[in-house]
Scaffold this motif. Structure first.
Motif, PDB file in Angstrom:
ATOM      1  N   ARG A 274       1.027  -1.186  -0.555  1.00  0.00           N
ATOM      2  CA  ARG A 274       0.407  -0.114   0.023  1.00  0.00           C
ATOM      3  C   ARG A 274       0.844   1.131  -0.053  1.00  0.00           C
ATOM      4  N   TRP A 275       2.125   1.068   0.732  1.00  0.00           N
ATOM      5  CA  TRP A 275       2.782   2.468   1.659  1.00  0.00           C
ATOM      6  C   TRP A 275       3.686   3.206  -0.079  1.00  0.00           C
ATOM      7  N   PHE A 276       4.082   1.690  -0.809  1.00  0.00           N
ATOM      8  CA  PHE A 276       5.733   1.721  -1.462  1.00  0.00           C
ATOM      9  C   PHE A 276       4.721   1.166  -3.049  1.00  0.00           C
ATOM     10  N   GLY A 277       3.360   1.243  -3.041  1.00  0.00           N
ATOM     11  CA  GLY A 277       3.559   0.693  -4.264  1.00  0.00           C
ATOM     12  C   GLY A 277       4.073   0.868  -5.804  1.00  0.00           C
ATOM     13  N   ASP A 278       3.434   2.103  -6.299  1.00  0.00           N
ATOM     14  CA  ASP A 278       4.131   3.055  -6.948  1.00  0.00           C
ATOM     15  C   ASP A 278       5.259   2.577  -6.592  1.00  0.00           C
ATOM     16  N   LEU A 279       6.192   3.493  -6.225  1.00  0.00           N
ATOM     17  CA  LEU A 279       7.589   2.690  -6.288  1.00  0.00           C
ATOM     18  C   LEU A 279       8.071   1.728  -6.967  1.00  0.00           C
ATOM     19  N   PHE A 280       6.952   0.826  -6.642  1.00  0.00           N
ATOM     20  CA  PHE A 280       7.216  -1.178  -6.653  1.00  0.00           C
ATOM     21  C   PHE A 280       7.615  -1.121  -7.958  1.00  0.00           C
ATOM     22  N   ASP A 281       6.146  -0.511  -8.517  1.00  0.00           N
ATOM     23  CA  ASP A 281       6.219  -0.615  -9.857  1.00  0.00           C
ATOM     24  C   ASP A 281       6.910   0.612 -10.630  1.00  0.00           C
ATOM     25  N   ASP A 282       7.264   1.368 -10.450  1.00  0.00           N
ATOM     26  CA  ASP A 282       8.082   2.057 -11.103  1.00  0.00           C
ATOM     27  C   ASP A 282       9.430   1.500 -11.265  1.00  0.00           C
ATOM     28  N   LEU A 283      10.088   0.603  -9.826  1.00  0.00           N
ATOM     29  CA  LEU A 283      11.212   0.091 -10.213  1.00  0.00           C
ATOM     30  C   LEU A 283      11.161  -1.180 -10.979  1.00  0.00           C
ATOM     31  N   LEU A 284       9.951  -1.788 -10.699  1.00  0.00           N
ATOM     32  CA  LEU A 284       9.790  -3.517 -11.307  1.00  0.00           C
ATOM     33  C   LEU A 284       8.787  -3.984 -12.598  1.00  0.00           C
ATOM     34  N   GLY A 285       8.053  -3.132 -12.628  1.00  0.00           N
ATOM     35  CA  GLY A 285       7.135  -2.877 -13.424  1.00  0.00           C
ATOM     36  C   GLY A 285       5.229  -3.468 -12.362  1.00  0.00           C
TER      37      GLY A 285
END
Length: 56
Positions: A42-53
Motif C-alpha cells: 500500500r505505502w510503496f506500491g507505486d514505487l515498486f511499480d516504477d522500479l519493477l514494472g
C-alpha cells in the motif's frame, strides 16, 4: 549535510566508533506476515511499480 567536510559540526560521539562491534543475530529466514506485506504494497506500491514494472 552534503557539501560539508567530515566531521560534521555538533556534539561528539560518547563512544569511539572505532571500538564498536557489530553483530548479526538475525535468524537466517526472517518471518514476514501477510499483513506486513500488505502495508508495504500500500505505502510503496507505486514505487515498486516504477522500479519493477506493474503486476501482470
Amino acid at each position: 549535510m552534503l557539501g560539508y567536510p567530515w566531521p560534521f559540526a555538533g556534539r561528539p560521539s560518547k563512544h569511539d566508533p572505532a571500538t564498536w562491534i557489530v553483530t548479526d543475530d538475525w535468524p537466517e529466514a526472517v518471518p514476514i506476515t501477510e499483513a506486513e506485506i500488505d502495508v508495504f504494497e500500500r505505502w510503496f506500491g507505486d514505487l515498486f511499480d516504477d522500479l519493477l514494472g506493474p503486476d501482470t
